[in-house]
Design a protein around this motif. Structure first.
Motif, PDB file in Angstrom:
ATOM      1  N   CYS A 267       0.847  -1.202   0.000  1.00 28.90           N
ATOM      2  CA  CYS A 267       0.000   0.000   0.000  1.00 28.90           C
ATOM      3  C   CYS A 267       0.880   1.250   0.000  1.00 28.90           C
ATOM      4  O   CYS A 267       1.821   1.355   0.778  1.00 28.90           O
ATOM      5  CB  CYS A 267      -0.888   0.005   1.244  1.00 28.90           C
TER       6      CYS A 267
ATOM      7  N   CYS B 148      -3.380   2.418  -4.270  1.00 28.02           N
ATOM      8  CA  CYS B 148      -4.067   1.394  -3.483  1.00 28.02           C
ATOM      9  C   CYS B 148      -3.877   0.079  -4.223  1.00 28.02           C
ATOM     10  O   CYS B 148      -4.457  -0.119  -5.296  1.00 28.02           O
ATOM     11  CB  CYS B 148      -5.547   1.744  -3.376  1.00 28.02           C
TER      12      CYS B 148
ATOM     13  N   ASN C 261      -5.357   8.064  -3.390  1.00 33.57           N
ATOM     14  CA  ASN C 261      -5.341   6.870  -4.247  1.00 33.57           C
ATOM     15  C   ASN C 261      -6.533   6.795  -5.212  1.00 33.57           C
ATOM     16  O   ASN C 261      -6.714   5.803  -5.906  1.00 33.57           O
ATOM     17  CB  ASN C 261      -5.267   5.588  -3.398  1.00 33.57           C
TER      18      ASN C 261
ATOM     19  N   GLY D 114     -10.339   3.269  -0.102  1.00 36.23           N
ATOM     20  CA  GLY D 114      -9.753   1.977   0.199  1.00 36.23           C
ATOM     21  C   GLY D 114     -10.549   1.218   1.244  1.00 36.23           C
ATOM     22  O   GLY D 114     -10.971   0.078   1.041  1.00 36.23           O
TER      23      GLY D 114
END
Ligand SMILES: Cc1ncc(C[n+]2csc(CCOP(=O)(O)OP(=O)(O)O)c2C)c(N)n1
Ligand code: SF4
Ligand SMILES: [Mg+2]
Lengths: 351, 614
Positions: A37, A218, A140, A144
């Motif tokens: 990540c 991500c 991202n 997430g």
């Protein structure tokens, strides 16, 4: 899962900074994010930046919203107070904390959903107030923590993992921050640690509202072909306008760069930003040109990174409010309470 | 109209001023109220105003009452009808035998007047047009002039009014002179042309004593200054805005560092109430005393944050100046309709500490106290005012502050404590009262830091999603709420002159009307013990009062009997025991309303028991 304390084992050979702290002293609990990540790289960059600047860990307050990104304050600066608040509202909590004690360093950590979707209002108002903070967005393009829905920074035409195409226009948080009057605006990439560390260091040394928008892939939901926030895509489309070095407390030596390509900027705390220009035309002092530049390159699907803007005038909330140098939370009752004699005067005027 | 009908009363009547919003009448009307006070006669003054800035009708009601009843009475004995728009309605609202003062510059047909009232026309517009050229001056001096007419017909001391005008415009000689002149123009005209005196009269008395005349919002703001608040985060909303305004004004007076000229406070007008509650929480987490004044819609927006503050145990102070429901219109009217919203604000299992001041003096006291309570209990405290308390001047006891009082900052571990080796667990109940210790950020280089979250933590603030620690924590929070019962202000209980099976519970701005209603009921042979609830959670004396009475009335200014619901839920009382008495049309509750409602129920009950006997 439960709390995992990192073993506090100090290798005698670990390098110390000027305060005698090692990098270990800036670490937190072990990350529970997905392996790979982007957010974990930002955590590492924050640790490195604080270590290099010799910041006393307890003088930092870490405040976040909700999201994978907002969980990261648990994973760095274990000796700092932290506050995992509510989704999209980190900026108000941070503003209040900063009002209470102007002497701490405020590190706001947020995600793109947290800042550009649910929290866009608070994002905007904290920046326009000039709260003295480092505002890091771990960007991202998806949510997430809720499993990969598009956020408001997802590019028009970007494809989700399931193949759904995003049809809404993206919000560029750096362009917005420039328009809102943030006094330090930078963008980086979690895959470029050197750039990221120096931009965070510059933001910490900066007095005023500093935004660092970090593209942070991500791996679980937005790292595939068709995504515009994947490691590969960002590497291919990244154009850095400059490389930054932050030098604290002394005039930097300027010998090892080609003349004309180097610029020195002094911040209000006395630290120096040493900028090696990668784009000779780009100026970090021109808000309007910076917005133009961003829009122009966005149109070409390019991701502009580096220090985008730093204000030459000091603009900071406490200065604007003219609050005392003593933090408000340290004022004594004597300084705060007018007492009965004053109250008698008020009573007399109300009879 | 036959003279016998005209109301004849000394120091006991209601005057109503009917104006248009934005006409500058407010200060003239207040001048009248203050002049009566200076003559030693208590008044209760109330604004009734629309949700707009200019042009809509507003009213200002002054109840002159030597007996000292400060609730709204209902009905009007004399109306100063300056708004043609509401002329008919204002006249219709008069009691039979009442008095109408109006501007007779433009003739009104005789048929348009009620026959059972005394009509007193004064050509105020014409006088103003003759005396002044500037249209604004004409408007403003017309206001002062009708005060002159009123002073003449009510036989008031002119000296008091001259003094008040002098005080109001202190330092501006030209304005003092002009206003005094306008006042006397009106008064002289009335003495010559109207049948002075009329049946109503203000006569000098000695019933005011050392009391002061202040609005609840100013008193609340002063309480925050004295209570040591340094951060105020607010978003404009009637009827709470004047708390922030007053806090700003008092801070400018009392909170400037004399050496540097810098401020010992920070006020932020936020982008919304989410942000104001967030800032209060951030500041309080960081060891400052912080508050957000707001009203119902703001409390609605603060729900998520209030829950966070409850679970994260942050001492946030919120003032809710209650008003009518959503949107505009009713919102500039008074209600007590946020009780349940505030008591259980937010998702998850939450309960909050509420304080119910009855008027400005308690608003000051409770405002300062709320910061001590919040720090001691490490939880949000909501000060529940309403428009009637907040935006009206009320006669009340002088404000008091004990200079020996020391702020209670609650359980805070210092660097010295940590160095001395004290065990720090942020959520550890070391004293058995459910309240843990906290540290302020930045306290110690290596000890005492912790990570603040909603739930999902153990006693040492370590992340855990296990059920056991969650339940452990939730039960401790309940224990803390039990502890709160003994720390919040207890109820005020007033026993009837003879033992009674009946009780009545009330709170907040209902207080003056209830006191008067009790006298009315007692005169009618109904004796009731009464209890004014001053806080939630309910102090143990509340349970005792409930147990000691067979039947209890609960008087509230909302539709759904919200306090009653709270009592039923929290005290486990049989609902049949609690009879709601509800007033919720947006006007302040009156003694007449309460007394009539209770007398009717008691009458019914008496009839029923007679039938049972027969
Ligand atoms: C009021 C509210 N609505 C929804 C959620 C659910 N939620 C948790 S995290 C999240 C999105 C987080 O996205 P982002 O800020 O981009 O963080 P990331 O996980 O991508 O790092 C949402 C919608 C919530 N916690 N609170
Ligand atoms: S879901 Fe995405 S953002 Fe969250 S931890 Fe995994 S990789 Fe990171
Ligand atoms: Mg995200």
């Amino acid at each position: 899962m439960s709390y995992l304390a990192k073993p506090k084992f100090h290798h005698p050979a670990l390098p110390e900074n000027t305060l005698g702290y090692t990098r270990r002293d800036y670490e937190g609990a072990i990350s529970t994010l997905c392996a790979g990540c982007g957010h974990d790289s930002i955590t590492a960059a924050i640790v490195e930046a604080c270590f290099e600047l010799s910041i006393a860990p307890h003088r930092v307050a870490k405040i976040s919203g909700i999201g994978c990104s907002s969980k990261t304050p648990t994973y760095f600066l274990g000796n700092s107070h932290g506050f995992n608040s509510v989704h999209g509202r980190m900026p108000s909590v941070l503003t209040g904390a900063s009002l209470a004690n102007r002497d701490l360093i405020y590190l706001g950590v947020s995600g793109d959903g947290d800042s550009a979707s649910i929290g866009l209002g608070q994002f905007a108002h904290a920046l326009r107030r000039g709260v003295n903070m480092v505002y890091i967005v771990e960007n991202n393009g998806v949510y997430g923590l809720t499993k990969g829905q598009f956020s408001a920074t997802a590019d028009d035409g970007s494809k989700s993992k399931q193949g759904v195409v995003n049809i809404d226009k993206p919000i560029d948080l750096t362009a917005l921050a420039l328009q809102l009057g943030a006094s330090y605006v930078a963008r980086s990439f979690s895959g470029d640690k050197a750039q990221l560390v120096s931009l965070i260091k510059g933001a910490i040394e900066h007095e005023g509202a500093a935004l660092v928008d970090v593209i942070s892939p991500c791996v679980a939901f937005n790292n595939h072909v068709g995504s515009t926030k994947s490691y590969d895509y960002v590497r291919e489309h990244n154009i850095a306008v400059n490389r930054l070095d932050v030098i604290v407390g002394r005039t930097p030596i300027t010998v090892d760069y080609e003349p004309g390509k180097l610029e020195l900027v002094q911040q209000h705390d006395g630290s120096w930003l040493r900028l090696r220009k990668l784009n000779a035309e780009y100026s970090v002092h021109d808000r309007r040109a910076a917005i133009d530049f961003l829009l122009e390159h966005e149109a070409k699907s390019e991701i502009v990174t580096g220090l985008l803007y730093v204000a030459s005038d000091k603009d900071e909330l406490h200065a604007d409010l003219n609050t005392t140098d003593t933090p408000l939370n340290a004022l004594s009752q004597k300084e705060l309470c007018p007492g009965m004699a004053r109250l008698e005067e008020i009573n007399a005027s109300l009879g | 109209m036959p003279d016998t009908l005209a109301i004849s009363r000394v120091n006991d009547f209601v005057v109503r001023f009917a104006n248009t919003n934005g006409s500058g009448s407010a200060s003239a009307n207040e001048l009248f109220a203050r002049a009566v006070l200076r003559m030693g006669v208590p008044v209760a003054a109330r604004n009734i105003f629309p949700s707009n800035i200019q042009g809509l009708p507003t009213w200002y009601e002054v109840r002159v009452c030597e007996a000292g009843y400060l609730g709204a009475r209902g009905g009007t004995d004399l109306v100063v009808a300056m708004n043609p728009q509401t002329f008919a309605k204002d006249q219709a609202g008069l009691e039979p035998g009442g008095y109408l003062i109006y501007d007779s510059t433009r003739p009104v047909q005789k048929s348009q007047f009620r026959e059972d009232i005394t009509v007193l026309g004064a050509p105020l517009g014409a006088i103003c047009n003759k005396e002044y050229n500037d249209p604004r001056e004409r408007q403003l001096f017309k206001n002062i002039m009708y005060i002159g007419v009123l002073a003449a017909v009510l036989e008031m001391d002119t000296g008091e009014i001259d003094t008040l005008i002098g005080r109001q415009f202190a330092g501006k000689e030209r304005l003092i002179e002009a206003n005094v002149r306008a006042f006397h123009l009106g008064r002289d005209w009335a003495i010559e042309n109207l049948p002075c005196p009329i049946g109503l009269c203000v006569r000098r008395a000695d019933a005011v004593g050392g009391r002061i005349f202040i609005d609840g919002n100013s008193a609340t703001a002063l309480g925050a200054v004295f209570g040591g608040a340094t951060v105020c985060a607010w978003y404009p909303i009637t009827p709470s805005t004047s708390i922030a305004d007053a806090f700003s004004a008092y801070c400018a007076r009392f909170r400037i560092d004399p050496e540097t000229g810098k401020k010992r406070y920070a006020i932020i007008q936020t982008e919304d109430e989410l942000a104001s509650s967030g800032m209060v929480i951030g500041a309080a987490w960081n060891g400052a005393r912080a508050f957000a004044p707001t009203s119902g819609p703001g409390i609605s927006l603060m729900q998520e944050f209030l829950g966070l503050a409850y679970f994260a145990e942050i001492p946030a102070v919120i003032m809710d100046v209650q008003r009518g429901g959503p949107s505009t219109g009713m919102p500039t009217r008074t209600q007590q309709s946020d009780i349940l919203l505030a008591a259980y604000a937010s998702h998850g299992d939450t309960k909050h500490v509420l304080l119910f001041p009855e008027g400005p003096a308690e608003a000051f006291e409770f405002s300062a106290l709320s910061f001590d309570l919040a720090d001691r209990l490490q939880t949000p405290v909501l000060l529940m005012l309403d428009l009637d308390i907040g935006m009206n001047h009320r006669l009340c006891a002088p404000l008091r502050w004990d200079d020996d009082r020391v702020y209670d900052r609650g359980k805070v571990m210092t660097a010295a404590d940590l160095d001395a080796g004290k065990d720090f667990g942020r959520y550890l109940d070391v004293d058995g009262d459910g309240i843990p210790y906290r540290t302020y950020p930045g306290t110690h280089p290596r000890k005492g830091s912790y990570f603040t979250r909603g739930t999902t933590r153990d006693r040492y603030a370590r992340y855990t999603e296990e059920g056991g620690p969650y339940v452990d924590n939730m039960e401790r929070l309940l224990k803390k709420f039990e502890t709160a019962k003994d720390l919040v202000p207890g109820p005020v209980i007033t026993l009837a002159s003879i033992p009674s099976r009946y009780g009545v519970i009330y709170f907040g701005s209902t207080s003056p009307a209830m006191d008067e209603a009790a006298d009315l009921l007692e005169a009618d042979g109904h004796a009731l013990d009464r209890m004014r609830v001053r806080a939630f959670p309910f102090n143990r004396d509340v349970d005792a009062f409930l147990r000691a009475h067979e039947a209890v009335f609960v008087v509230e200014q909302n539709r759904d009997a919200q306090l009653r619901t709270l009592i039923i839920t929290e005290c486990g009382v049989n609902p049949a025991k609690l009879t709601p008495v509800l007033h919720f049309d947006g006007t302040p509750i009156t003694a007449r309303f309460i007394a009539a409602a209770i007398a009717a129920r008691l009458g019914e009950a008496a009839k029923q028991s007679e039938r049972a006997v027969a």
